[in-house]
Write a protein that holds these residues in place. Structure first.
Motif, PDB file in Angstrom:
ATOM      1  N   MET A   1     -29.575  -5.307 -22.596  1.00 33.80           N
ATOM      2  CA  MET A   1     -28.419  -6.035 -22.116  1.00 33.80           C
ATOM      3  C   MET A   1     -28.454  -6.021 -20.586  1.00 33.80           C
ATOM      4  SD  MET A   1     -24.459  -5.510 -23.273  1.00 33.80           S
ATOM      5  CE  MET A   1     -24.208  -3.883 -22.624  1.00 33.80           C
ATOM      6  N   GLU A   2     -28.332  -7.198 -20.000  1.00 40.75           N
ATOM      7  CA  GLU A   2     -28.321  -7.327 -18.544  1.00 40.75           C
ATOM      8  C   GLU A   2     -26.886  -7.574 -18.097  1.00 40.75           C
ATOM      9  OE1 GLU A   2     -30.811  -9.839 -15.167  1.00 40.75           O
ATOM     10  OE2 GLU A   2     -30.748 -10.573 -17.220  1.00 40.75           O
ATOM     11  N   ILE A   3     -26.445  -6.843 -17.081  1.00 40.56           N
ATOM     12  CA  ILE A   3     -25.095  -6.967 -16.544  1.00 40.56           C
ATOM     13  C   ILE A   3     -25.221  -7.496 -15.118  1.00 40.56           C
ATOM     14  CG2 ILE A   3     -22.899  -5.804 -16.105  1.00 40.56           C
ATOM     15  CD1 ILE A   3     -23.853  -5.509 -19.011  1.00 40.56           C
ATOM     16  N   LEU A   4     -24.674  -8.692 -14.870  1.00 44.47           N
ATOM     17  CA  LEU A   4     -24.783  -9.334 -13.559  1.00 44.47           C
ATOM     18  C   LEU A   4     -23.399  -9.474 -12.932  1.00 44.47           C
ATOM     19  CD1 LEU A   4     -27.090 -12.243 -14.767  1.00 44.47           C
ATOM     20  CD2 LEU A   4     -27.811 -10.119 -13.649  1.00 44.47           C
ATOM     21  N   GLN A   5     -23.289  -9.173 -11.654  1.00 38.07           N
ATOM     22  CA  GLN A   5     -22.023  -9.330 -10.938  1.00 38.07           C
ATOM     23  C   GLN A   5     -21.758 -10.814 -10.709  1.00 38.07           C
ATOM     24  OE1 GLN A   5     -19.585  -6.933  -9.615  1.00 38.07           O
ATOM     25  NE2 GLN A   5     -18.569  -8.907  -9.496  1.00 38.07           N
ATOM     26  N   SER A   6     -20.575 -11.278 -11.067  1.00 41.40           N
ATOM     27  CA  SER A   6     -20.185 -12.649 -10.753  1.00 41.40           C
ATOM     28  C   SER A   6     -19.688 -12.674  -9.304  1.00 41.40           C
ATOM     29  CB  SER A   6     -19.079 -13.120 -11.700  1.00 41.40           C
ATOM     30  OG  SER A   6     -17.817 -12.626 -11.276  1.00 41.40           O
ATOM     31  N   PRO A   7     -19.348 -13.840  -8.773  1.00 45.31           N
ATOM     32  CA  PRO A   7     -18.811 -13.886  -7.407  1.00 45.31           C
ATOM     33  C   PRO A   7     -17.437 -13.216  -7.269  1.00 45.31           C
ATOM     34  CG  PRO A   7     -19.624 -16.039  -8.070  1.00 45.31           C
ATOM     35  CD  PRO A   7     -19.635 -15.188  -9.282  1.00 45.31           C
ATOM     36  N   LEU A   8     -16.772 -12.926  -8.395  1.00 46.29           N
ATOM     37  CA  LEU A   8     -15.452 -12.305  -8.342  1.00 46.29           C
ATOM     38  C   LEU A   8     -15.546 -10.806  -8.599  1.00 46.29           C
ATOM     39  CD1 LEU A   8     -13.309 -14.954 -10.270  1.00 46.29           C
ATOM     40  CD2 LEU A   8     -13.876 -14.837  -7.838  1.00 46.29           C
ATOM     41  N   GLU A   9     -14.785 -10.058  -7.830  1.00 49.89           N
ATOM     42  CA  GLU A   9     -14.789  -8.611  -7.917  1.00 49.89           C
ATOM     43  C   GLU A   9     -14.448  -8.122  -9.332  1.00 49.89           C
ATOM     44  OE1 GLU A   9     -12.868  -4.982  -5.266  1.00 49.89           O
ATOM     45  OE2 GLU A   9     -11.922  -6.940  -5.210  1.00 49.89           O
ATOM     46  N   ASP A  10     -15.272  -7.236  -9.883  1.00 43.56           N
ATOM     47  CA  ASP A  10     -15.098  -6.606 -11.198  1.00 43.56           C
ATOM     48  C   ASP A  10     -15.287  -7.543 -12.391  1.00 43.56           C
ATOM     49  OD1 ASP A  10     -14.484  -4.156  -9.926  1.00 43.56           O
ATOM     50  OD2 ASP A  10     -12.364  -4.701  -9.802  1.00 43.56           O
ATOM     51  N   CYS A  11     -15.738  -8.747 -12.160  1.00 44.77           N
ATOM     52  CA  CYS A  11     -15.990  -9.719 -13.224  1.00 44.77           C
ATOM     53  C   CYS A  11     -17.508  -9.828 -13.407  1.00 44.77           C
ATOM     54  CB  CYS A  11     -15.385 -11.069 -12.822  1.00 44.77           C
ATOM     55  SG  CYS A  11     -15.559 -12.370 -14.049  1.00 44.77           S
ATOM     56  N   PHE A  12     -17.973  -9.626 -14.645  1.00 46.39           N
ATOM     57  CA  PHE A  12     -19.413  -9.531 -14.884  1.00 46.39           C
ATOM     58  C   PHE A  12     -19.901 -10.523 -15.930  1.00 46.39           C
ATOM     59  CE2 PHE A  12     -18.111  -5.440 -13.260  1.00 46.39           C
ATOM     60  CZ  PHE A  12     -19.098  -5.142 -12.333  1.00 46.39           C
ATOM     61  N   ILE A  13     -21.110 -10.993 -15.732  1.00 41.35           N
ATOM     62  CA  ILE A  13     -21.809 -11.810 -16.722  1.00 41.35           C
ATOM     63  C   ILE A  13     -22.668 -10.846 -17.535  1.00 41.35           C
ATOM     64  CG2 ILE A  13     -23.453 -13.687 -17.090  1.00 41.35           C
ATOM     65  CD1 ILE A  13     -22.596 -14.578 -14.135  1.00 41.35           C
ATOM     66  N   VAL A  14     -22.520 -10.894 -18.829  1.00 39.26           N
ATOM     67  CA  VAL A  14     -23.256 -10.011 -19.734  1.00 39.26           C
ATOM     68  C   VAL A  14     -24.254 -10.866 -20.498  1.00 39.26           C
ATOM     69  CG1 VAL A  14     -23.060  -8.410 -21.677  1.00 39.26           C
ATOM     70  CG2 VAL A  14     -21.250  -8.488 -19.931  1.00 39.26           C
ATOM     71  N   VAL A  15     -25.536 -10.523 -20.368  1.00 38.44           N
ATOM     72  CA  VAL A  15     -26.588 -11.295 -21.029  1.00 38.44           C
ATOM     73  C   VAL A  15     -27.323 -10.373 -22.006  1.00 38.44           C
ATOM     74  CG1 VAL A  15     -28.591 -12.796 -20.698  1.00 38.44           C
ATOM     75  CG2 VAL A  15     -26.849 -12.636 -18.894  1.00 38.44           C
ATOM     76  N   PRO A  16     -27.004 -10.498 -23.292  1.00 39.91           N
ATOM     77  CA  PRO A  16     -27.690  -9.667 -24.277  1.00 39.91           C
ATOM     78  C   PRO A  16     -29.157 -10.062 -24.419  1.00 39.91           C
ATOM     79  CG  PRO A  16     -25.673 -10.612 -25.176  1.00 39.91           C
ATOM     80  CD  PRO A  16     -25.962 -11.309 -23.887  1.00 39.91           C
TER      81      PRO A  16
END
Length: 181
Positions: free
Chosen positions: A1-16
């Motif tokens: 699982m890859e966890i990427l930071q979005s441009p917004l603080e504490d909001c993440f894109i999760v890519v299984p």
């Protein structure tokens, strides 16, 4: 699982990660330990929700306030949706900013929406099945929202407004300025 930071603080894109073979595909959609290690956010999901929509159905922008605020992990199980979040946390560096991401069954991307964010989505495909985990139970008394076509936010929903199907309840939501006053 890859966890990427979005441009917004504490909001993440999760890519299984998806594992494909002749039988089909296996995918671990969430791993609490991996998510917390990568994001630094502790989360305990208590409720799963699912909706089915046709093209143009716009749901949002919704949130819960106070002690009943919810963090969510959202995804498209079938079809394609445009997911939009807005940071409502006045103490955040990204207060008032929005982020959007196309979530599809094929790309398997998910969005972690932290507490203090408004959230909405619109179905881009002919139909969609949208699922999300919440870390707090639904509480009608804590419910809030922002009108989808707010003049301050100027959100791009990727479809023309004449294609939108919006509930009567969502058409009555206040502006960003009213909701954050």
């Amino acid at each position: 699982m890859e966890i990427l930071q979005s441009p917004l603080e504490d909001c993440f894109i999760v890519v299984p990660r998806a594992f494909k073979d002749a039988r089909g595909v296996f995918c671990e959609t969430f791993n609490k330990k991996a998510f917390e290690l990568a994001s630094g956010i502790t989360v305990n999901f208590v409720q799963d929700n699912q909706s089915t929509s046709t093209k143009g159905v716009l749901r949002g922008l919704h949130f819960q306030t106070g002690a009943k605020a919810q963090a969510k992990l959202v995804r498209a199980i079938q079809g394609s949706v445009l997911d939009i979040v807005v940071d409502l946390r006045k103490s955040s560096k990204t207060f008032g900013q929005s982020f959007s991401l196309v979530l599809t069954a094929e790309n398997r991307k998910q969005l972690f929406v932290p507490k203090g964010f408004a959230h909405g989505f619109i179905t881009l495909s002919e139909t969609s099945v949208f699922g999300y985990k919440c870390d707090a139970y639904y509480d009608a008394a804590s419910e809030g929202g922002i009108i989808y076509n707010d003049a301050t936010l100027k959100l791009d929903w990727h479809l023309s407004e004449d294609e939108f199907i919006v509930s009567e309840k969502d058409l009555q939501l206040p502006s960003f300025k009213e909701a954050t006053a």
